[in-house]
Design an enzyme around this catalytic site. Structure first.
Site, PDB file in Angstrom:
ATOM      1  N   CYS A 165     -53.402 -72.533 -65.740  1.00  0.00           N
ATOM      2  CA  CYS A 165     -51.971 -72.480 -66.012  1.00  0.00           C
ATOM      3  C   CYS A 165     -51.767 -71.306 -66.762  1.00  0.00           C
ATOM      4  CB  CYS A 165     -51.660 -73.754 -66.832  1.00  0.00           C
ATOM      5  SG  CYS A 165     -50.005 -73.693 -67.367  1.00  0.00           S
ATOM      6  N   CYS A 182     -50.404 -72.149 -70.454  1.00  0.00           N
ATOM      7  CA  CYS A 182     -51.768 -72.478 -71.250  1.00  0.00           C
ATOM      8  C   CYS A 182     -52.533 -71.187 -71.865  1.00  0.00           C
ATOM      9  CB  CYS A 182     -52.557 -73.391 -70.498  1.00  0.00           C
ATOM     10  SG  CYS A 182     -52.201 -75.136 -70.352  1.00  0.00           S
ATOM     11  N   ASP A 203     -39.110 -64.278 -72.244  1.00  0.00           N
ATOM     12  CA  ASP A 203     -39.316 -64.268 -70.887  1.00  0.00           C
ATOM     13  C   ASP A 203     -39.893 -62.656 -70.348  1.00  0.00           C
ATOM     14  OD1 ASP A 203     -38.393 -66.423 -68.458  1.00  0.00           O
ATOM     15  OD2 ASP A 203     -38.964 -64.214 -67.927  1.00  0.00           O
ATOM     16  N   HIS A 208     -50.617 -79.067 -72.474  1.00  0.00           N
ATOM     17  CA  HIS A 208     -50.206 -78.894 -71.058  1.00  0.00           C
ATOM     18  C   HIS A 208     -49.469 -80.126 -70.719  1.00  0.00           C
ATOM     19  CE1 HIS A 208     -50.133 -77.272 -67.139  1.00  0.00           C
ATOM     20  NE2 HIS A 208     -50.012 -78.540 -66.629  1.00  0.00           N
ATOM     21  N   ASN A 245     -35.782 -76.210 -65.961  1.00  0.00           N
ATOM     22  CA  ASN A 245     -35.928 -76.045 -64.531  1.00  0.00           C
ATOM     23  C   ASN A 245     -37.198 -77.154 -64.143  1.00  0.00           C
ATOM     24  OD1 ASN A 245     -33.832 -74.004 -63.956  1.00  0.00           O
ATOM     25  ND2 ASN A 245     -35.500 -72.534 -64.296  1.00  0.00           N
ATOM     26  N   GLY A 287     -35.903 -75.438 -59.171  1.00  0.00           N
ATOM     27  CA  GLY A 287     -36.174 -74.186 -59.515  1.00  0.00           C
ATOM     28  C   GLY A 287     -37.173 -73.796 -60.307  1.00  0.00           C
ATOM     29  N   HIS A 331     -45.869 -75.654 -66.283  1.00  0.00           N
ATOM     30  CA  HIS A 331     -45.971 -76.005 -67.541  1.00  0.00           C
ATOM     31  C   HIS A 331     -44.562 -76.075 -68.121  1.00  0.00           C
ATOM     32  CE1 HIS A 331     -48.688 -75.287 -71.622  1.00  0.00           C
ATOM     33  NE2 HIS A 331     -47.426 -75.678 -71.806  1.00  0.00           N
ATOM     34  N   HIS A 336     -41.385 -75.758 -69.824  1.00  0.00           N
ATOM     35  CA  HIS A 336     -40.490 -74.877 -70.756  1.00  0.00           C
ATOM     36  C   HIS A 336     -39.106 -74.839 -70.887  1.00  0.00           C
ATOM     37  CE1 HIS A 336     -41.114 -73.194 -66.607  1.00  0.00           C
ATOM     38  NE2 HIS A 336     -40.005 -72.565 -66.954  1.00  0.00           N
ATOM     39  N   HIS A 375     -35.635 -72.770 -71.185  1.00  0.00           N
ATOM     40  CA  HIS A 375     -35.079 -71.609 -71.246  1.00  0.00           C
ATOM     41  C   HIS A 375     -33.922 -71.318 -72.497  1.00  0.00           C
ATOM     42  CE1 HIS A 375     -36.684 -69.768 -67.339  1.00  0.00           C
ATOM     43  NE2 HIS A 375     -36.949 -71.248 -67.041  1.00  0.00           N
TER      44      HIS A 375
HETATM   45  P1  5GP Z   1     -38.970 -71.331 -64.108  1.00  0.00           P
HETATM   46  O1  5GP Z   1     -38.506 -70.920 -62.930  1.00  0.00           O
HETATM   47  O2  5GP Z   1     -40.486 -71.836 -63.894  1.00  0.00           O
HETATM   48  O3  5GP Z   1     -38.292 -72.254 -65.103  1.00  0.00           O
HETATM   49  O4  5GP Z   1     -39.294 -70.029 -65.131  1.00  0.00           O
HETATM   50  C1  5GP Z   1     -40.589 -69.481 -65.266  1.00  0.00           C
HETATM   51  C2  5GP Z   1     -40.312 -68.178 -66.519  1.00  0.00           C
HETATM   52  O5  5GP Z   1     -41.383 -67.721 -66.794  1.00  0.00           O
HETATM   53  C3  5GP Z   1     -39.647 -67.069 -65.476  1.00  0.00           C
HETATM   54  O6  5GP Z   1     -38.382 -66.842 -66.128  1.00  0.00           O
HETATM   55  C4  5GP Z   1     -40.646 -65.814 -65.554  1.00  0.00           C
HETATM   56  O7  5GP Z   1     -39.807 -64.731 -65.765  1.00  0.00           O
HETATM   57  C5  5GP Z   1     -41.211 -66.208 -66.860  1.00  0.00           C
HETATM   58  N1  5GP Z   1     -42.694 -65.908 -66.496  1.00  0.00           N
HETATM   59  C6  5GP Z   1     -43.371 -65.952 -65.509  1.00  0.00           C
HETATM   60  N2  5GP Z   1     -44.763 -65.367 -66.023  1.00  0.00           N
HETATM   61  C7  5GP Z   1     -44.573 -64.815 -67.339  1.00  0.00           C
HETATM   62  C8  5GP Z   1     -45.512 -64.317 -68.178  1.00  0.00           C
HETATM   63  O8  5GP Z   1     -46.741 -63.990 -67.659  1.00  0.00           O
HETATM   64  N3  5GP Z   1     -45.154 -63.789 -69.367  1.00  0.00           N
HETATM   65  C9  5GP Z   1     -43.916 -64.342 -69.760  1.00  0.00           C
HETATM   66  N4  5GP Z   1     -43.559 -63.883 -70.960  1.00  0.00           N
HETATM   67  N5  5GP Z   1     -42.813 -64.767 -69.042  1.00  0.00           N
HETATM   68  C10 5GP Z   1     -43.367 -65.323 -67.790  1.00  0.00           C
HETATM   69 ZN    ZN Z   2     -50.236 -75.269 -69.234  1.00  0.00          ZN
END
Ligand code: 5GP
Ligand code: ZN
Length: 123
Positions: free
Chosen positions: A4, A7, A30, A46, A96, A102, A107, A109, A111
């Site tokens: 992950c 993680c 992000d 996690h 999301n 989306g 994991h 999160h 936004h």
């Molecule tokens: P989701 O679409 O799952 O809600 O959003 C995942 C978010 O994680 C995306 O906005 C993407 O830009 C961000 N993200 C993915 N990998 C990384 C990373 O390695 N570091 C950081 N800081 N953000 C990440």
């Molecule tokens: Zn995780």
């Protein structure tokens, strides 16, 4: 969770731009910001999705939400009130969940996306 990415960010195996940390939560910018301010708040432990949360996660979810106004203000997109009591500034919060929601990183999160109408132009 071995594979992950969040993680690994929580464990500092993968670097990130941290904006807040305590024993149970981490907030970091992000990597592909959708607006001038865009950071994520995650639990260090996690949990894959919001739909995997149950009674034991209620306090953690509350702490995540309680952090949002404080961190948004620190990052420059807090809600402010002018002399007439009008509201200015602000941000969008978004979780999301699942493929149809989306979600790309499995994991949990939250936004926080700030700036003038930051959701315009998002897919
Ligand atoms: P989701 O679409 O799952 O809600 O959003 C995942 C978010 O994680 C995306 O906005 C993407 O830009 C961000 N993200 C993915 N990998 C990384 C990373 O390695 N570091 C950081 N800081 N953000 C990440
Ligand atoms: Zn995780």
């Amino acid at each position: 969770m071995d594979n992950c990415i969040f993680c690994k960010i929580a464990a500092k195996i993968i670097p990130s731009s941290v904006v807040y940390e305590d024993d149970s939560l981490l907030a970091f910018k992000d990597i592909h910001p959708a607006a001038p301010v865009h950071f994520l708040i995650i639990p260090k432990a996690h949990v894959s999705t919001l739909s995997d949360c149950d009674d034991e996660h209620v306090a953690m979810l509350g702490e995540m939400m309680r952090l949002v106004p404080k961190l948004a203000a620190e990052q420059g997109c807090g809600v402010t009130r002018d002399a007439q009591g009008g509201v200015t500034g602000g941000y969008k919060t978004q979780i999301n969940t699942g493929p149809d929601g989306g979600q790309e990183v499995y994991h949990l999160h939250l936004h926080v996306i700030g700036g003038p109408h930051p959701w315009r132009g998002q897919k």
